[in-house]
Structures are given as structure tokens and as C-alpha cells.
Design a protein around this motif. Structure first.
Motif, PDB file in Angstrom:
ATOM      1  N   ILE A 412      -1.131  17.430  -4.974  1.00 18.94           N
ATOM      2  CA  ILE A 412      -0.134  18.476  -5.231  1.00 18.94           C
ATOM      3  C   ILE A 412       1.277  17.983  -4.892  1.00 18.94           C
ATOM      4  CG2 ILE A 412      -0.139  19.766  -3.029  1.00 18.94           C
ATOM      5  CD1 ILE A 412      -0.511  22.330  -4.811  1.00 18.94           C
ATOM      6  N   GLY A 413       1.346  16.855  -4.172  1.00 21.40           N
ATOM      7  CA  GLY A 413       2.642  16.199  -3.969  1.00 21.40           C
ATOM      8  C   GLY A 413       3.429  16.652  -2.754  1.00 21.40           C
ATOM      9  N   VAL A 414       2.708  16.846  -1.623  1.00 20.02           N
ATOM     10  CA  VAL A 414       3.394  17.283  -0.387  1.00 20.02           C
ATOM     11  C   VAL A 414       4.117  16.097   0.251  1.00 20.02           C
ATOM     12  CG1 VAL A 414       3.056  18.322   1.897  1.00 20.02           C
ATOM     13  CG2 VAL A 414       1.608  19.029  -0.027  1.00 20.02           C
ATOM     14  N   ARG A 415       5.250  16.377   0.894  1.00 16.43           N
ATOM     15  CA  ARG A 415       6.009  15.328   1.580  1.00 16.43           C
ATOM     16  C   ARG A 415       5.102  14.710   2.662  1.00 16.43           C
ATOM     17  NH1 ARG A 415       9.727  14.533   5.673  1.00 16.43           N
ATOM     18  NH2 ARG A 415       9.130  16.488   6.642  1.00 16.43           N
ATOM     19  N   PRO A 416       4.951  13.369   2.651  1.00 19.27           N
ATOM     20  CA  PRO A 416       3.951  12.736   3.530  1.00 19.27           C
ATOM     21  C   PRO A 416       4.144  13.046   5.008  1.00 19.27           C
ATOM     22  CG  PRO A 416       4.961  11.109   2.059  1.00 19.27           C
ATOM     23  CD  PRO A 416       5.648  12.404   1.791  1.00 19.27           C
ATOM     24  N   GLN A 417       5.394  13.134   5.466  1.00 15.60           N
ATOM     25  CA  GLN A 417       5.602  13.374   6.899  1.00 15.60           C
ATOM     26  C   GLN A 417       5.188  14.792   7.280  1.00 15.60           C
ATOM     27  OE1 GLN A 417       7.671  11.498   5.010  1.00 15.60           O
ATOM     28  NE2 GLN A 417       7.051   9.609   6.033  1.00 15.60           N
ATOM     29  N   VAL A 440      -0.247   8.804   6.551  1.00 11.27           N
ATOM     30  CA  VAL A 440       0.897   8.371   5.733  1.00 11.27           C
ATOM     31  C   VAL A 440       0.508   7.187   4.838  1.00 11.27           C
ATOM     32  CG1 VAL A 440       3.251   7.460   5.820  1.00 11.27           C
ATOM     33  CG2 VAL A 440       2.544   9.240   7.418  1.00 11.27           C
ATOM     34  N   ALA A 441      -0.205   6.208   5.435  1.00 10.72           N
ATOM     35  CA  ALA A 441      -0.520   4.998   4.658  1.00 10.72           C
ATOM     36  C   ALA A 441      -1.781   5.169   3.833  1.00 10.72           C
ATOM     37  CB  ALA A 441      -0.653   3.816   5.610  1.00 10.72           C
ATOM     38  N   MET A 442      -2.874   5.558   4.497  1.00  9.63           N
ATOM     39  CA  MET A 442      -4.150   5.571   3.777  1.00  9.63           C
ATOM     40  C   MET A 442      -4.275   6.782   2.856  1.00  9.63           C
ATOM     41  SD  MET A 442      -7.935   5.665   5.387  1.00  9.63           S
ATOM     42  CE  MET A 442      -9.289   4.826   4.621  1.00  9.63           C
ATOM     43  N   SER A 443      -4.086   7.955   3.416  1.00 15.25           N
ATOM     44  CA  SER A 443      -4.389   9.138   2.618  1.00 15.25           C
ATOM     45  C   SER A 443      -3.253   9.508   1.649  1.00 15.25           C
ATOM     46  CB  SER A 443      -4.733  10.288   3.579  1.00 15.25           C
ATOM     47  OG  SER A 443      -4.339  11.513   3.078  1.00 15.25           O
ATOM     48  N   GLN A 444      -2.003   9.346   2.065  1.00 16.46           N
ATOM     49  CA  GLN A 444      -0.902   9.770   1.172  1.00 16.46           C
ATOM     50  C   GLN A 444      -0.291   8.601   0.391  1.00 16.46           C
ATOM     51  OE1 GLN A 444      -0.349  13.314   0.849  1.00 16.46           O
ATOM     52  NE2 GLN A 444      -2.304  12.979   1.896  1.00 16.46           N
ATOM     53  N   TYR A 445      -0.726   7.377   0.662  1.00 17.08           N
ATOM     54  CA  TYR A 445      -0.263   6.201  -0.072  1.00 17.08           C
ATOM     55  C   TYR A 445       1.269   6.144  -0.124  1.00 17.08           C
ATOM     56  CZ  TYR A 445      -0.871   2.407  -3.473  1.00 17.08           C
ATOM     57  OH  TYR A 445      -0.891   1.171  -4.115  1.00 17.08           O
ATOM     58  N   ALA A 446       1.902   6.617   0.956  1.00 20.26           N
ATOM     59  CA  ALA A 446       3.356   6.784   0.935  1.00 20.26           C
ATOM     60  C   ALA A 446       4.101   5.457   1.052  1.00 20.26           C
ATOM     61  CB  ALA A 446       3.775   7.707   2.077  1.00 20.26           C
ATOM     62  N   ASP A 447       3.384   4.420   1.563  1.00 20.93           N
ATOM     63  CA  ASP A 447       4.034   3.107   1.686  1.00 20.93           C
ATOM     64  C   ASP A 447       3.672   2.207   0.504  1.00 20.93           C
ATOM     65  OD1 ASP A 447       1.409   2.520   2.105  1.00 20.93           O
ATOM     66  OD2 ASP A 447       1.632   1.792   4.146  1.00 20.93           O
ATOM     67  N   LEU A 448       3.044   2.780  -0.502  1.00 19.46           N
ATOM     68  CA  LEU A 448       2.661   2.077  -1.732  1.00 19.46           C
ATOM     69  C   LEU A 448       1.754   0.878  -1.473  1.00 19.46           C
ATOM     70  CD1 LEU A 448       6.105   2.263  -3.592  1.00 19.46           C
ATOM     71  CD2 LEU A 448       4.176   3.852  -3.740  1.00 19.46           C
ATOM     72  N   GLY A 449       0.911   0.980  -0.477  1.00 21.37           N
ATOM     73  CA  GLY A 449      -0.161  -0.013  -0.349  1.00 21.37           C
ATOM     74  C   GLY A 449       0.007  -1.072   0.715  1.00 21.37           C
ATOM     75  N   LYS A 450       0.642  -0.740   1.824  1.00 21.99           N
ATOM     76  CA  LYS A 450       0.745  -1.738   2.911  1.00 21.99           C
ATOM     77  C   LYS A 450      -0.652  -2.077   3.442  1.00 21.99           C
ATOM     78  CE  LYS A 450       5.316  -2.078   4.475  1.00 21.99           C
ATOM     79  NZ  LYS A 450       5.822  -1.843   3.163  1.00 21.99           N
ATOM     80  N   ILE A 451      -1.526  -1.084   3.518  1.00 25.52           N
ATOM     81  CA  ILE A 451      -2.858  -1.362   4.081  1.00 25.52           C
ATOM     82  C   ILE A 451      -4.011  -0.909   3.177  1.00 25.52           C
ATOM     83  CG2 ILE A 451      -2.071  -1.380   6.500  1.00 25.52           C
ATOM     84  CD1 ILE A 451      -3.222   1.476   6.765  1.00 25.52           C
TER      85      ILE A 451
END
Ligand SMILES: Cc1cc2nc3c(=O)[nH]c(=O)nc-3n(C[C@H](O)[C@H](O)[C@H](O)COP(=O)(O)OP(=O)(O)OC[C@H]3O[C@@H](n4cnc5c(N)ncnc54)[C@H](O)[C@@H]3O)c2cc1C
Ligand code: SF4
Length: 543
Positions: A412-417, A440-451
Motif C-alpha cells: 500500500i506504500g507506507v513510509r518505511p520509518q 526497513v531493509a528486509m520487509s520494506q525494501y527501503a534501501d533497495l537491496g542492501k541485504i
């Protein structure tokens, strides 16, 4: 305002914020000298300075525990507050009973507590195991500098792996992936390796995740999970919490989490005896009737330090060695991968990326979190069930966190923080070092794939396959348009459409993008229109 320093006659006296309670336990005369600071997620006598003190109590330095409102100031689930506070008090009481000197302080912040203790009796050296949050290390350093106290941060032996191991793994790598970390550290420990076959994993395969995706059969009987009646200290804390935390998320009536080591060990034993064998096959399953399935429910105890991940891993490996015919490799491998692989990987990754993750929003998501994340009031049976169980128990298992709660917020596009803050506030086992990488990283993919190599998303079909929520739902997982369209299914395609340009270049996502693009224009338009309506209904609280 200077903090008040009081000497209390009993633990757990009701004090207001801003006051500092300093309790001298019997025999704890403190002179200008070394003090060991025990942090509230380091409640261990198995490793570190407390273990050393127990080996030689007569010459041990003073131990200090600060029950800091600060550690509890971020809004938390009321059961997280109770678990943390009760476990801290029980730990201090136990150490005192074993002949150690422990100074117990209660203060608004660690700095205030330390300053009060220092004012009463000068501290020359402060020793602490490295905090799980680098932010706290920096604060302790600032305090020590200001007060000219020598600060010695010693390695935090609660972690199963060392910073050197991580640096050797991470240096020079473009991509940090748990799988390669896991293979490396498992090999280094010789766990689940083929005897006499060099670097071969037991059974010839490193990761049996593919086999761990079974749905729970109808009528399955699942052993119950442990529920501990509150100890007198936990009950005292529950009473305080009832008085203090009316605005916190969750209810406290059904509190049953371990608050001391004996209970935590009992929970570990029960897991090994009753649930480890089935852990693997049903790891990803969801069930309305059996909410915890075969999960260990050990995260709260491990995250407080009541159990070390090392002993948890060794105990489960030992159980596998004793019952190799009953415990399939897929179960023990799956479990060791969580403890040695994911947990340690997330901890090291947090150390490295936490500052970036405070603002990462690579997919430019700006929607607010729908209100049903707080109340459970939605016609979506799966999300309603999980939020309600969070309210009463503070726990949901991994797939519910990732593929229900996280998945929907991402689609739905919620702000990751905002998602991060919500997870931190609603789970009993939440601590920033583990929430932020997972959210932030795994579930929301907000860092575009750091981990991770792709976002974890799915429509209703996956949820319907892995559990039984859809059978009672107002919505239909197969439908993507119309009143009964499953919001997961519609929003899944909407997400693919929104981010098609990015994900068509990702080998693990390209197939879904192409499948979307080959659909008839009119079908795509109808789904995108439905997604708009769903978003509006979510914000009006009508989903
Ligand atoms: C969005 C999201 C939020 C999460 N928030 C938390 C959290 O606040 N606190 C927390 O401890 N875990 C968190 N996790 C990880 C995992 O879901 C929980 O550790 C697990 O569900 C805890 O239940 P359990 O003890 O029954 O775990 P089990 O399924 O029995 O697993 C065994 C242990 O492995 C460890 N583990 C498994 N997966 C992970 C992981 N991804 N990261 C770190 N450790 C892991 C935990 O210590 C856990 O106790 C989160 C995962 C996601 C996707
Ligand atoms: S139909 Fe959709 S919303 Fe309803 S339970 Fe299934 S996945 Fe969840």
C-alpha cells in the motif's frame, strides 16, 4: 533540575519520572573504583563481566543496573515493558542472592543514573559490554568524557559471532547476503557438517528452505507453547504497568513471557522436546487455531540476555544428535539458520547501516499506516487476526510479520520509518537492532537491496496457500477487482505496475513484471482503479 537520589527499602517502589532511585543492596558499599554497568538486554551470568564476577565474588567490582525510563521511553507494547523491567529486577535480585554487590538505580536516562551514582561515590572506571545499539555506546562515551570517568567497552559476548568475523565476510563484497554469511560461520563452527568430508554440509545441501513451506494439515494437533504465571516481581511490575501505561499498545492480562533464566531454560527445553522436530516443515504456515505453530517463542528471552544464542544453538544441535530419526534435517537446519544466520546477520548489518536506514525510502513511499494496524478493525481476516493477537500477546511469527503485516504496508506504500516505528511499538521482542533491519531493509525494501535481493511481496494466493484465514474472510484471494477483491491481490499488481521499470531489471522479479505487462490494457486499468479505491478505503478505516 537535579535528580533526587533516594535510598529505597524495596525494589519496585512507585516513583515518578525524573526521580532517581538508588538502592544499595546488602553489602554493596561502593567506593571510588571500577563499576560494571549491566544493560537491560544483557541479563546474563553466562558470559562477560558478570560471569567473571561470579567466579570470584570476593574481589568482584561493583555491579550497577540502571532501570532507565529512557530505555523504555520509546513507546512499547505494555508486555515488552513488563518483560524488560521484571527481568532486570529479577536478575539483580538473583545476583545479590548469590553474593554479588549490585547497585540498582532508577533514573530517567542512563546519564542521569550514572551521574547520580558518580556523585554519591566517585566512579573511576566504568566497564560495560558493548551495547546492542551503537547510539548508546556513543552516549556512554560522551558521558564518560564529560565526567572524566574511564570507560571500558568490552566485547558483547552474547553475540554468537564476532565483529572480526563480520568484517572478514563483508570486506570487498558488493552485496551482503545472509546465505553466504551463514555458510561461512556454520562451516567455521563445524555445525551440521558432513563428518570427514571437508566443507560439505550435512546431507549435501546448505539450505533446506524449499522443504519448509508446508501448510498445516487439517486437524493437526500442535503442542501448546509455554505460558509462565508471573513471578511475584513480574506481578509487581504488571501492577505498576497497569497504573502507568494506560496509553501503551497492548494489554497485559495474559502476560506469560519468561522473566528469569530458569523460565527461559524451561521454554528452551520444552521447544526441544515438543516442537523442534516439526519446526522446519511448518515454519511458514499460518493457522487461526494454532497461533504459534512450532515456533520456539524464544526471541524475547534471547533478546534480553536470559538465554545466549550460543547455548540455544548447542542445545538444539544436541537434541538433533540424540534423536536423529525423529528430528529431520530440515528442522534443525532451519532453526540453526535463524539463530546463527539471520539473527547474527541482522545484528552486524544494523551496526553497519543503521544511520542510512533512519531515512532510507528508495521506493518513495509516503502513505500513512492504516488505522487497523492499531485496532485490528478490518474485514481482512488475516490482518485482523494478527493485530488482535499482537494486542493480547505481543507476538506474531516470522511469516505473519513479513508476509502479512510487512507485505501489506509495502504494497500500500507506507513510509518505511512509520512501519519501523510501528513494529518497535507493538512486539514483545522488539529492539531497534533487530526491528530496523527486518523492517526497513528486509520487509520494506527501503534501501533497495542492501541485504536482500528482492522485495518480499505476495498477493492473496500465497496467504491462502499457507494458512486458513481466507476461508473466513469477507474478501476473496482470487479476485483483484470488485467489492470482494482481496486487497493483497489488487495491491500486489498495483505495486508491480508502480515499480515495473525498476523490477523488470531484477532477475528475481522480471517474470512478475512481464506477466503484468502481458495482461489486457482494460484489465490492468480496472485493477489500478480498484487499488485506488482500496487505498481510499484504507485511509477512511473502511477496509
Ligand atoms: C518485519 C519483521 C519484524 C521483526 N521484528 C523482530 C523483533 O522485533 N524482534 C525479534 O527478535 N525478531 C524480529 N523479527 C525476526 C523474527 O520474525 C522473530 O525473531 C521471530 O518471529 C521470533 O519468534 P520465535 O522466537 O518463535 O522465532 P523462531 O521462528 O522460533 O526462530 C528462532 C529464533 O531465530 C531468531 N530469528 C529468526 N529470524 C530472525 C530474523 N529475521 N532476525 C533476527 N532474528 C531472527 C530469533 O532469535 C528467534 O527467536 C522480525 C521479522 C520481520 C520480518
Ligand atoms: S482474502 Fe485476502 S484479506 Fe482476506 S484473509 Fe485472504 S489474503 Fe487476507
Amino acid at each position: 533540575m537535579r535528580p533526587t537520589v533516594l535510598v529505597a527499602s524495596a525494589l519496585g517502589e512507585g516513583l515518578g519520572r525524573g526521580e532517581v532511585l538508588q538502592r544499595r543492596l546488602p553489602g554493596s558499599e561502593v567506593s571510588g573504583s571500577s563499576h560494571v554497568l549491566i544493560l537491560p538486554d544483557q541479563l546474563t551470568d553466562q558470559v562477560g563481566p558478570v560471569r567473571a564476577a561470579l567466579l570470584d565474588p570476593s574481589s568482584a567490582p561493583s555491579l550497577m543496573f540502571i532501570e532507565s525510563f529512557d530505555a523504555q521511553s520509546a513507546p512499547r507494547h505494555v508486555q515488552a515493558l513488563v518483560a524488560q523491567r521484571a527481568a532486570g529486577r529479577e536478575f539483580v535480585a538473583e545476583l545479590c542472592a548469590r553474593g554479588l554487590k549490585v547497585e540498582m538505580l532508577r533514573a530517567a536516562t542512563y546519564e542521569e543514573g550514572l551521574t547520580a551514582a558518580h556523585g554519591q561515590s566517585p566512579i573511576t572506571e566504568l566497564v560495560a559490554m558493548e551495547p546492542s545499539a551503537p547510539q548508546l555506546t556513543a552516549r556512554l562515551q560522551t558521558w564518560a568524557k564529560k565526567t572524566s570517568v574511564q570507560l571500558s567497552i568490552v566485547p558483547n559476548e552474547l553475540w554468537l559471532t564476532t565483529r572480526d568475523e563480520w568484517e572478514e565476510f563483508a570486506s570487498g563484497r558488493k552485496e551482503l547476503r545472509m546465505e553466504f554469511w551463514y555458510r561461512r560461520v556454520r562451516k567455521a563452527r563445524g555445525w551440521l557438517m558432513e563428518p570427514g568430508a571437508g566443507d560439505e554440509p550435512l546431507g549435501g545441501v546448505w539450505n533446506l528452505d524449499q522443504e519448509n513451506r508446508q501448510r498445516l494439515p487439517k486437524g493437526a494437533t500442535v503442542p501448546s507453547t509455554p505460558h509462565f504465571s508471573p513471578t511475584p516481581i513480574a506481578q509487581e511490575v504488571i501492577n505498576e504497568a497497569r497504573a502507568e501505561t494506560a496509553s501503551n499498545f497492548g494489554t497485559v492480562d495474559s502476560f506469560g513471557w519468561p522473566t528469569n533464566r530458569a523460565q527461559a531454560l524451561e521454554a528452551l527445553e520444552q521447544f526441544c522436546a515438543e516442537r523442534l522436530a516439526e519446526f522446519g516443515p511448518y515454519e511458514d504456515a499460518m493457522s487461526r487455531e494454532h497461533e504459534h505453530l512450532y515456533h520456539s517463542l524464544l526471541s524475547s528471552a534471547i533478546n534480553l540476555g536470559l538465554l545466549t544464542p550460543h547455548e540455544v544453538a548447542l542445545r538444539t544441535l544436541d537434541e538433533f544428535a540424540k534423536r536423529p530419526r525423529e528430528i529431520p534435517l530440515q528442522s534443525i537446519e532451519g532453526f540453526i539458520r535463524q539463530i546463527l544466520g539471520w539473527r547474527e546477520f541482522m545484528h552486524h548489518a544494523y551496526d553497519r547501516f543503521w544511520q542510512e536506514w533512519e531515512t532510507s525510502n528508495g521506493l518513495n513511499h509516503t502513505e500513512p499506516l492504516p488505522s487497523f494496524y492499531w485496532s485490528g478493525e478490518t474485514k481482512m481476516a488475516c490482518l485482523s487476526r494478527v493485530v488482535r493477537k499482537l494486542i493480547s500477546g505481543g507476538h506474531a511469527h516470522h511469516i505473519e510479520r513479513l508476509m502479512l503485516l510487512g507485505n501489506f504496508a509495502l504494497l500500500i506504500g507506507v513510509r518505511p520509518q512509520e512501519v519501523d516505528a510501528w513494529f518497535l511499538e507493538t512486539f514483545v521482542d522488539a529492539h531497534p537492532w533487530v526491528v530496523t533491519p527486518n523492517v526497513v531493509a528486509m520487509s520494506q525494501y527501503a534501501d533497495l537491496g542492501k541485504i536482500t535481493s528482492k522485495p518480499y511481496i505476495s498477493g492473496g494466493a500465497y496467504i491462502s496457500r499457507m494458512g486458513d484465514d481466507c476461508t473466513t474472510c469477507f474478501y476473496d484471494p482470487k479476485l483483484s477487482v470488485g467489492d470482494r477483491a482481496c486487497p493483497f491481490t489488487t495491491l500486489y499488481w498495483d505495486f508491480i505496475d508502480r515499480h515495473a521499470e525498476r523490477f523488470v531489471k531484477n532477475p528475481r522479479m522480471a517474470r512478475q513484471v512481464r506477466s503484468w505487462e502481458t495482461r489486457k490494457e482494460a484489465v490492468r486499468e480496472a485493477i489500478l482503479e480498484e487499488a485506488k479505491l482500496i487505498r481510499e478505503r484504507a485511509q477512511r478505516g473502511e477496509l
